[in-house]
Design an enzyme around this catalytic site. Structure first.
Site, PDB file in Angstrom:
ATOM      1  N   SER A 155       1.556  -9.896  -1.012  1.00 51.70           N
ATOM      2  CA  SER A 155       1.381  -8.372  -1.113  1.00 51.70           C
ATOM      3  C   SER A 155       1.791  -7.760   0.510  1.00 51.70           C
ATOM      4  O   SER A 155       1.739  -6.603   0.696  1.00 51.70           O
ATOM      5  CB  SER A 155      -0.227  -8.235  -1.406  1.00 51.70           C
ATOM      6  OG  SER A 155      -0.835  -9.116  -0.579  1.00 51.70           O
ATOM      7  N   GLU A 172      -9.584   6.432   3.733  1.00 46.26           N
ATOM      8  CA  GLU A 172     -10.362   5.365   4.476  1.00 46.26           C
ATOM      9  C   GLU A 172      -9.493   4.269   4.872  1.00 46.26           C
ATOM     10  O   GLU A 172      -8.542   3.956   4.241  1.00 46.26           O
ATOM     11  CB  GLU A 172     -11.280   4.968   3.577  1.00 46.26           C
ATOM     12  CG  GLU A 172     -10.930   3.846   2.589  1.00 46.26           C
ATOM     13  CD  GLU A 172     -10.149   4.407   1.577  1.00 46.26           C
ATOM     14  OE1 GLU A 172      -9.672   5.424   1.162  1.00 46.26           O
ATOM     15  OE2 GLU A 172      -9.510   3.307   1.101  1.00 46.26           O
ATOM     16  N   LYS A 187       0.848  -1.166   0.005  1.00 52.51           N
ATOM     17  CA  LYS A 187       0.131   0.037  -0.039  1.00 52.51           C
ATOM     18  C   LYS A 187       1.083   1.282   0.080  1.00 52.51           C
ATOM     19  O   LYS A 187       0.488   2.322  -0.085  1.00 52.51           O
ATOM     20  CB  LYS A 187      -1.022   0.000   1.149  1.00 52.51           C
ATOM     21  CG  LYS A 187      -1.927  -0.945   0.976  1.00 52.51           C
ATOM     22  CD  LYS A 187      -3.299  -0.622   1.630  1.00 52.51           C
ATOM     23  CE  LYS A 187      -4.327  -1.559   1.290  1.00 52.51           C
ATOM     24  NZ  LYS A 187      -4.342  -3.121   1.648  1.00 52.51           N
TER      25      LYS A 187
HETATM   26  C1  LIG Z   1      -5.309  -4.013   1.456  1.00 48.29           C
HETATM   27  C2  LIG Z   1      -4.521  -5.311   1.062  1.00 48.29           C
HETATM   28  C3  LIG Z   1      -4.700  -6.127   0.014  1.00 48.29           C
HETATM   29  C4  LIG Z   1      -6.190  -5.902  -0.758  1.00 48.29           C
HETATM   30  O1  LIG Z   1      -6.020  -4.696  -1.615  1.00 48.29           O
HETATM   31  P1  LIG Z   1      -5.786  -4.817  -3.026  1.00 48.29           P
HETATM   32  O2  LIG Z   1      -6.031  -3.361  -3.383  1.00 48.29           O
HETATM   33  O3  LIG Z   1      -6.836  -5.748  -3.596  1.00 48.29           O
HETATM   34  O4  LIG Z   1      -4.286  -5.110  -3.222  1.00 48.29           O
HETATM   35  C5  LIG Z   1      -4.098  -7.096  -0.026  1.00 48.29           C
HETATM   36  N1  LIG Z   1      -2.845  -7.767   0.668  1.00 48.29           N
HETATM   37  C6  LIG Z   1      -2.596  -6.878   1.491  1.00 48.29           C
HETATM   38  C7  LIG Z   1      -1.408  -7.150   2.649  1.00 48.29           C
HETATM   39  C8  LIG Z   1      -3.298  -5.643   1.906  1.00 48.29           C
HETATM   40  O5  LIG Z   1      -2.947  -4.833   3.037  1.00 48.29           O
END
Ligand SMILES: *Cc1c(COP(=O)(O)O)cnc(C)c1O
Length: 399
Positions: A381, A114, A92
């Site tokens: 992610s 948000e 993020k």
């Molecule tokens: C917020 C988040 C997501 C989901 O958000 P996307 O916009 O679909 O990437 C996925 N993995 C992590 C670790 C997150 O914090």
């Protein structure tokens, strides 16, 4: 629209996307689009962006060969793109840095955001502290209780966290409040939206800020394996980490891409967040896309063990590529995710975020049926430190 490129002038990816906001926000969105397109073509902005992504966030992230997971599955090689190693613990921050720089360019001094689980709120609080911007984060009061530690993190970094008591007291209501604030304070305030969702230009802009993931991964796999991967896998909440990995590879016809949604307790009404399994075309929070809704068009309740995937709608660009047959979608259930969360922690020494674990579940299924000369890249992610308390509770450990 070009084959695989940009939305049309009204922000549509084919039938999806667009702008569905009160008239008072139209000017702000148009200004934002103009500023963003200018910045995008400005080498100085791009240089500043890369430098902060390197120095503050920790880019480039590693492409890591998961040797024991590969051995465990017995088939294709599995690589992790290590977005979990970024500052604040998830992808993020890529987008938060980009939008904070844009805020400064627009001469605005106040930021709102948000947050659901708190990851986007923490990333936004961090960049606002770094760039000296005032920061207000809207968060459902139910989420504030569940994610008390992230609330404290944001406050430590100087953000004001405002609880939202409406409705289910979670992400959807927090977005409504952020929109309300934006309408009122639009001249002084930029809204840093946290995923590839909402009204144009957000889906396009957030995608662009994350596309560094795929660009790096492409270069890294070429250096390492001397060829491109066969498959890419990423989890999909709003869709930002997935499109960030996929975008650079969209025009490579032989690479299969799969987005993995939250299957929750299984595909029954109110028990999951797999929009492509149970949703249909609708409009939610500024965007036309696949939405989980009842026959009257009321938004369905959703459920997932992972808060970051627990949303009733999906980013419009994903809907578009799915329709074109370019990106496939699958889902992973809570049970599968909890099992894989423990397995990957145990055999790789990496605790993945519950969101990212959805992608791992699917990647493992694929690795088992593909031969050993194939290559899968999974977007890791985020890291799972934020989730260990919740998992300990579910598994019945005392904490
Ligand atoms: C917020 C988040 C997501 C989901 O958000 P996307 O916009 O679909 O990437 C996925 N993995 C992590 C670790 C997150 O914090």
């Amino acid at each position: 629209m070009d084959r695989f490129s940009q939305p049309d002038s009204a922000g549509h990816f084919g039938e999806y996307g667009g702008v569905y906001v009160p008239e008072t926000l139209m000017t702000a969105l148009q200004d934002l689009e103009r500023e963003y397109l200018k910045a995008k073509d400005d080498p100085e902005f791009q240089e500043e962006l890369s430098s902060h992504q390197a120095e503050f966030a920790g880019r480039p992230t590693k492409l890591y060969f998961a040797s024991r997971l590969t051995e465990h599955c017995g088939g294709a090689k599995i690589y992790f793109k290590r977005e979990d190693l970024l500052h604040t613990g998830a992808h993020k921050i890529n987008n938060a840095i980009g939008q904070a720089l844009l805020t400064k360019r627009m001469g605005k001094k106040r930021v709102i955001a948000e947050t659901g689980a708190g990851q986007h709120g923490v990333a936004t609080a961090a960049v606002c502290a770094k760039f000296g911007l005032e920061c207000v984060v809207y968060m459902g009061s139910h989420d504030m209780e569940r994610q008390a530690l992230n609330v404290f993190r944001m406050r430590l970094m100087g953000a004001e966290v405002r609880g939202v008591d409406a409705g289910q007291k979670t992400l959807k209501e927090a977005i409504n409040e952020a929109m309300r604030d934006w309408v009122t304070n639009v001249r002084s305030t930029h809204y840093i939206l946290g995923t590839a969702y909402g009204s144009h230009p957000y889906p396009m802009m957030v995608r662009d800020f994350h596309s560094v993931i795929g660009k790096e991964a492409k270069q890294q796999i070429l250096e390492r394996e001397n060829r491109l991967p066969d498959e890419l896998v990423a989890c999909v909440g709003g869709g930002s980490n997935a499109i960030g990995l996929f975008f650079e590879f969209l025009e490579e016809p032989n690479i299969k891409m799969t987005g993995v949604e939250a299957g929750g307790h299984g595909i029954q009404r109110g028990e999951h967040a797999a929009r492509f399994e149970g949703g249909k075309l609708g409009v939610l929070q500024g965007c036309k896309t696949y939405v989980l809704q009842d026959p009257e068009g009321q938004i369905e309740l959703t459920h997932s063990v992972s808060a970051g995937l627990d949303y009733a709608a999906v980013g419009p660009e994903h809907a578009f590529y799915r329709e074109r047959g370019r990106i496939d979608f699958a889902y992973a259930t809570d049970d599968e995710v909890l099992e894989t969360f423990q397995l990957v922690s145990r055999i790789e020494g990496i605790i993945p975020a519950l969101e990212s674990t959805h992608a791992l579940v699917h990647a493992m299924k694929r690795a088992k049926v593909l031969s050993k000369d194939k290559i899968i890249v999974v977007n890791l992610s985020g890291r799972g430190d934020k989730d260990v308390q919740q998992v300990a509770k579910i598994l019945g450990y005392e904490s």
